[in-house]
Design a protein around this motif. Sequence first.
Motif, PDB file in Angstrom:
ATOM      1  N   VAL A  41       5.208   1.887 -11.012  1.00  0.00           N
ATOM      2  CA  VAL A  41       3.841   1.592 -10.557  1.00  0.00           C
ATOM      3  C   VAL A  41       3.816   0.324  -9.708  1.00  0.00           C
ATOM      4  CG1 VAL A  41       1.518   0.962 -11.321  1.00  0.00           C
ATOM      5  CG2 VAL A  41       2.758   2.777 -12.505  1.00  0.00           C
ATOM      6  N   SER A  42       4.514  -0.710 -10.155  1.00  0.00           N
ATOM      7  CA  SER A  42       4.485  -2.000  -9.462  1.00  0.00           C
ATOM      8  C   SER A  42       5.077  -1.910  -8.060  1.00  0.00           C
ATOM      9  CB  SER A  42       5.252  -3.051 -10.275  1.00  0.00           C
ATOM     10  OG  SER A  42       4.629  -3.288 -11.515  1.00  0.00           O
ATOM     11  N   TYR A  43       6.209  -1.242  -7.918  1.00  0.00           N
ATOM     12  CA  TYR A  43       6.847  -1.197  -6.609  1.00  0.00           C
ATOM     13  C   TYR A  43       6.096  -0.288  -5.643  1.00  0.00           C
ATOM     14  CZ  TYR A  43      10.594  -3.773  -8.857  1.00  0.00           C
ATOM     15  OH  TYR A  43      11.294  -4.736  -9.518  1.00  0.00           O
ATOM     16  N   VAL A  44       5.434   0.735  -6.170  1.00  0.00           N
ATOM     17  CA  VAL A  44       4.561   1.550  -5.314  1.00  0.00           C
ATOM     18  C   VAL A  44       3.383   0.712  -4.823  1.00  0.00           C
ATOM     19  CG1 VAL A  44       2.946   3.488  -5.290  1.00  0.00           C
ATOM     20  CG2 VAL A  44       5.206   3.774  -6.309  1.00  0.00           C
ATOM     21  N   LEU A  45       2.764  -0.045  -5.745  1.00  0.00           N
ATOM     22  CA  LEU A  45       1.629  -0.892  -5.363  1.00  0.00           C
ATOM     23  C   LEU A  45       2.055  -2.012  -4.420  1.00  0.00           C
ATOM     24  CD1 LEU A  45      -0.310  -1.190  -8.756  1.00  0.00           C
ATOM     25  CD2 LEU A  45      -0.923   0.159  -6.748  1.00  0.00           C
ATOM     26  N   LEU A  46       3.255  -2.570  -4.637  1.00  0.00           N
ATOM     27  CA  LEU A  46       3.764  -3.598  -3.723  1.00  0.00           C
ATOM     28  C   LEU A  46       3.953  -3.041  -2.323  1.00  0.00           C
ATOM     29  CD1 LEU A  46       6.417  -5.611  -5.797  1.00  0.00           C
ATOM     30  CD2 LEU A  46       4.298  -6.477  -4.807  1.00  0.00           C
ATOM     31  N   PHE A 109      -5.654  -3.380 -16.556  1.00  0.00           N
ATOM     32  CA  PHE A 109      -5.609  -3.728 -15.133  1.00  0.00           C
ATOM     33  C   PHE A 109      -4.705  -4.933 -14.901  1.00  0.00           C
ATOM     34  CE2 PHE A 109      -7.165  -6.506 -11.757  1.00  0.00           C
ATOM     35  CZ  PHE A 109      -7.175  -5.654 -10.667  1.00  0.00           C
ATOM     36  N   CYS A 110      -4.797  -5.924 -15.795  1.00  0.00           N
ATOM     37  CA  CYS A 110      -4.034  -7.157 -15.614  1.00  0.00           C
ATOM     38  C   CYS A 110      -2.533  -6.913 -15.724  1.00  0.00           C
ATOM     39  CB  CYS A 110      -4.456  -8.201 -16.652  1.00  0.00           C
ATOM     40  SG  CYS A 110      -6.180  -8.684 -16.536  1.00  0.00           S
ATOM     41  N   GLY A 111      -2.128  -6.072 -16.653  1.00  0.00           N
ATOM     42  CA  GLY A 111      -0.715  -5.868 -16.886  1.00  0.00           C
ATOM     43  C   GLY A 111      -0.049  -4.897 -15.943  1.00  0.00           C
ATOM     44  N   TRP A 112      -0.838  -3.981 -15.357  1.00  0.00           N
ATOM     45  CA  TRP A 112      -0.244  -2.914 -14.573  1.00  0.00           C
ATOM     46  C   TRP A 112      -0.615  -2.948 -13.088  1.00  0.00           C
ATOM     47  CZ3 TRP A 112       2.598   1.482 -16.494  1.00  0.00           C
ATOM     48  CH2 TRP A 112       2.870   1.420 -17.867  1.00  0.00           C
ATOM     49  N   ILE A 113      -1.753  -3.512 -12.722  1.00  0.00           N
ATOM     50  CA  ILE A 113      -2.241  -3.390 -11.346  1.00  0.00           C
ATOM     51  C   ILE A 113      -2.427  -4.733 -10.651  1.00  0.00           C
ATOM     52  CG2 ILE A 113      -4.113  -2.444  -9.920  1.00  0.00           C
ATOM     53  CD1 ILE A 113      -4.668  -0.443 -12.147  1.00  0.00           C
ATOM     54  N   CYS A 114      -2.753  -5.788 -11.390  1.00  0.00           N
ATOM     55  CA  CYS A 114      -3.066  -7.087 -10.784  1.00  0.00           C
ATOM     56  C   CYS A 114      -1.890  -7.601  -9.951  1.00  0.00           C
ATOM     57  CB  CYS A 114      -3.407  -8.094 -11.869  1.00  0.00           C
ATOM     58  SG  CYS A 114      -3.690  -9.768 -11.237  1.00  0.00           S
ATOM     59  N   GLN A 116      -1.086 -10.592  -9.083  1.00  0.00           N
ATOM     60  CA  GLN A 116      -0.498 -11.787  -9.694  1.00  0.00           C
ATOM     61  C   GLN A 116       0.582 -11.397 -10.700  1.00  0.00           C
ATOM     62  OE1 GLN A 116      -0.373 -15.056  -9.870  1.00  0.00           O
ATOM     63  NE2 GLN A 116       0.344 -15.355 -11.980  1.00  0.00           N
ATOM     64  N   THR A 117       0.260 -10.458 -11.587  1.00  0.00           N
ATOM     65  CA  THR A 117       1.218 -10.016 -12.601  1.00  0.00           C
ATOM     66  C   THR A 117       2.393  -9.289 -11.971  1.00  0.00           C
ATOM     67  OG1 THR A 117      -0.592  -9.774 -14.194  1.00  0.00           O
ATOM     68  CG2 THR A 117       1.472  -8.673 -14.708  1.00  0.00           C
ATOM     69  N   ILE A 118       2.120  -8.433 -10.999  1.00  0.00           N
ATOM     70  CA  ILE A 118       3.189  -7.657 -10.368  1.00  0.00           C
ATOM     71  C   ILE A 118       4.186  -8.576  -9.678  1.00  0.00           C
ATOM     72  CG2 ILE A 118       3.692  -6.020  -8.511  1.00  0.00           C
ATOM     73  CD1 ILE A 118       1.118  -4.566  -9.247  1.00  0.00           C
ATOM     74  N   PHE A 119       3.692  -9.526  -8.890  1.00  0.00           N
ATOM     75  CA  PHE A 119       4.595 -10.447  -8.196  1.00  0.00           C
ATOM     76  C   PHE A 119       5.377 -11.301  -9.191  1.00  0.00           C
ATOM     77  CE2 PHE A 119       2.039  -9.885  -4.229  1.00  0.00           C
ATOM     78  CZ  PHE A 119       3.100  -9.580  -3.396  1.00  0.00           C
ATOM     79  N   LEU A 120       4.692 -11.810 -10.222  1.00  0.00           N
ATOM     80  CA  LEU A 120       5.356 -12.698 -11.176  1.00  0.00           C
ATOM     81  C   LEU A 120       6.416 -11.965 -11.990  1.00  0.00           C
ATOM     82  CD1 LEU A 120       5.663 -15.407 -12.608  1.00  0.00           C
ATOM     83  CD2 LEU A 120       3.741 -14.784 -14.091  1.00  0.00           C
ATOM     84  N   GLU A 121       6.028 -10.818 -12.571  1.00  0.00           N
ATOM     85  CA  GLU A 121       6.922 -10.131 -13.500  1.00  0.00           C
ATOM     86  C   GLU A 121       7.962  -9.261 -12.810  1.00  0.00           C
ATOM     87  OE1 GLU A 121       6.938 -10.871 -16.623  1.00  0.00           O
ATOM     88  OE2 GLU A 121       5.179 -12.165 -16.416  1.00  0.00           O
ATOM     89  N   MET A 122       7.590  -8.645 -11.693  1.00  0.00           N
ATOM     90  CA  MET A 122       8.486  -7.681 -11.056  1.00  0.00           C
ATOM     91  C   MET A 122       9.254  -8.236  -9.860  1.00  0.00           C
ATOM     92  SD  MET A 122       8.362  -5.121 -12.938  1.00  0.00           S
ATOM     93  CE  MET A 122       7.363  -4.473 -14.258  1.00  0.00           C
ATOM     94  N   VAL A 123       8.913  -9.432  -9.422  1.00  0.00           N
ATOM     95  CA  VAL A 123       9.638 -10.038  -8.295  1.00  0.00           C
ATOM     96  C   VAL A 123      10.250 -11.373  -8.725  1.00  0.00           C
ATOM     97  CG1 VAL A 123       9.482 -10.895  -5.924  1.00  0.00           C
ATOM     98  CG2 VAL A 123       8.127  -8.903  -6.616  1.00  0.00           C
ATOM     99  N   PHE A 124       9.415 -12.363  -8.980  1.00  0.00           N
ATOM    100  CA  PHE A 124       9.916 -13.709  -9.255  1.00  0.00           C
ATOM    101  C   PHE A 124      10.685 -13.769 -10.590  1.00  0.00           C
ATOM    102  CE2 PHE A 124       6.611 -14.401  -6.160  1.00  0.00           C
ATOM    103  CZ  PHE A 124       7.134 -15.397  -5.357  1.00  0.00           C
ATOM    104  N   ARG A 125      10.141 -13.159 -11.631  1.00  0.00           N
ATOM    105  CA  ARG A 125      10.796 -13.237 -12.935  1.00  0.00           C
ATOM    106  C   ARG A 125      12.131 -12.481 -12.920  1.00  0.00           C
ATOM    107  NH1 ARG A 125       8.092 -16.229 -17.036  1.00  0.00           N
ATOM    108  NH2 ARG A 125       6.244 -14.900 -17.055  1.00  0.00           N
ATOM    109  N   ARG A 126      12.215 -11.369 -12.217  1.00  0.00           N
ATOM    110  CA  ARG A 126      13.467 -10.610 -12.155  1.00  0.00           C
ATOM    111  C   ARG A 126      14.544 -11.389 -11.399  1.00  0.00           C
ATOM    112  NH1 ARG A 126      13.593  -5.292 -13.509  1.00  0.00           N
ATOM    113  NH2 ARG A 126      15.060  -4.763 -11.853  1.00  0.00           N
ATOM    114  N   ILE A 127      14.141 -12.100 -10.358  1.00  0.00           N
ATOM    115  CA  ILE A 127      15.090 -12.973  -9.645  1.00  0.00           C
ATOM    116  C   ILE A 127      15.562 -14.092 -10.570  1.00  0.00           C
ATOM    117  CG2 ILE A 127      15.290 -14.652  -7.756  1.00  0.00           C
ATOM    118  CD1 ILE A 127      13.381 -12.843  -6.165  1.00  0.00           C
TER     119      ILE A 127
END
Length: 472
Positions: A41-46, A109-114, A116-127
């Motif tokens: 979901v996150s990478y599709v939304l990104l 919404f906050c955990g799956w679509i927002c 802020q959460t997507i960038f933090l958890e799926m981009v910055f945190r993974r790096i």
Amino acid sequence: MSNLPDEAFRDTIGTIDEGGKRKFIFPKKPSGKFYDYRKIVSYVLLAILVINPFIKVNGNQFMMFNIIERRFNIFGFPFWPQDFYLFVISMLVGVVFIILFTVVFGRIFCGWICPQTIFLEMVFRRIEYWIDGDRGSQSRLARQEWNAEKIRKRLIKWTIFFIISFAIANVFLAYLVGSDALLLMIEQGPIQQASNFIALLIFTGVFYFVFVWFREQVCIIACPYGRLQGVLLDNKSINVAYDFVRGEKEEGRAKFNKKEDRALTGKGDCIDCLQCVHVCPMGIDIRNGTQLECTNCTACIDECDHIMESVGLPKGLIRYASEDEIVKKEPFKFTARMKGYSAVLFILLSIFVGMLFLRTDLQAVVLRLPGQLFQHKGEKISNVYTYKIVNKTMKDYNDIHFELIDQKGEIRNVGKQHFKVPKEGISQGTLFIEIDEVLLESDKTNVKIGVYNGKELLETTKTNFLGPRSFN
């Protein structure tokens, strides 16, 4: 239930220590079924977020929010200041939809679509996991003295974070000023586009600050949605919830002992392993119940299911559930409150769609010149008007002229009788309307004016025509 927590945890937040200083959270790297779904979901939304401002529909940017020029594009439909009522209704539709979604599904919404959460958890945190390692490695690195290893890792991470923040700022700027303006800035350079470039640097700094330092505090402190959910949630709302009835039982939670039968001892299924706490990116204990900080990211569900499977207990100790489902074993019901929000959403959507279809690509306003009386020109009466035509499309209209509809008379434009209105442009000027006096039935006659491009009628507008009968 002897192990139920008291309410003391509500007086503190996980990102602040007892001295009131910032406490960084080092969550365990999540894994599991829900996390895999979130990644998709996150990478599709990104991808949608990045591509959106560069897509054109009929020459209009797919999504744009140019606040300075008061121009907005939503799904390719341009909204000008004259269409502000439509923009307001579309925002109301969005707000009511989020409210309804929250009443039914909590803060999902906050955990799956927002973003802020997507960038933090799926981009910055993974790096961060890639450079600094998992929870234990990150914690040790934070306490470690500044040596060559720590300097190297910090420089690599902060450099990558700055580059990503700069890229996000470019996309954000494309939403605000338009992708064409952004590409022009790249082509001409920062000196000729100084204002846009300064804005770009400011946005880069803001995003860098948020994702390097402020992080989850945005959700806890800055975002008003967390407070809003406290008003919207009730016992029937579906949330990420800990089944305390099953987890605590008569004797409460206790460490796992493979030699004992927990069903006979009366101990709860929660083995107090704290893995749900360690994996939480907000630093909370989901076993304390619904909390402001919880974003329904489901990391605790995946971790708890893995532990339950490992010790041979049923999964679902932490799951999507309402409080009534846990306590009363009641299935989900679409309540009267949910029906009410649905009705409001349906009404707003109907109004918005209706107004959208009634909206024209070209808007014309013709007004009598204030303080000017009519004039006699032989047998004709003349009134002077100002006009303003707004072209909301991405195409030029090269043969614009005015004609009276349902009324015999003549319109004379000051200047060229046929003129051009450029794409996304405005044309304004002065015109005279002349009507035979015998055709006027009262001192104030409503006249209908057609705006044509060649022989094509684009828009109609009405205005008042004053005659001499007002002095009889």
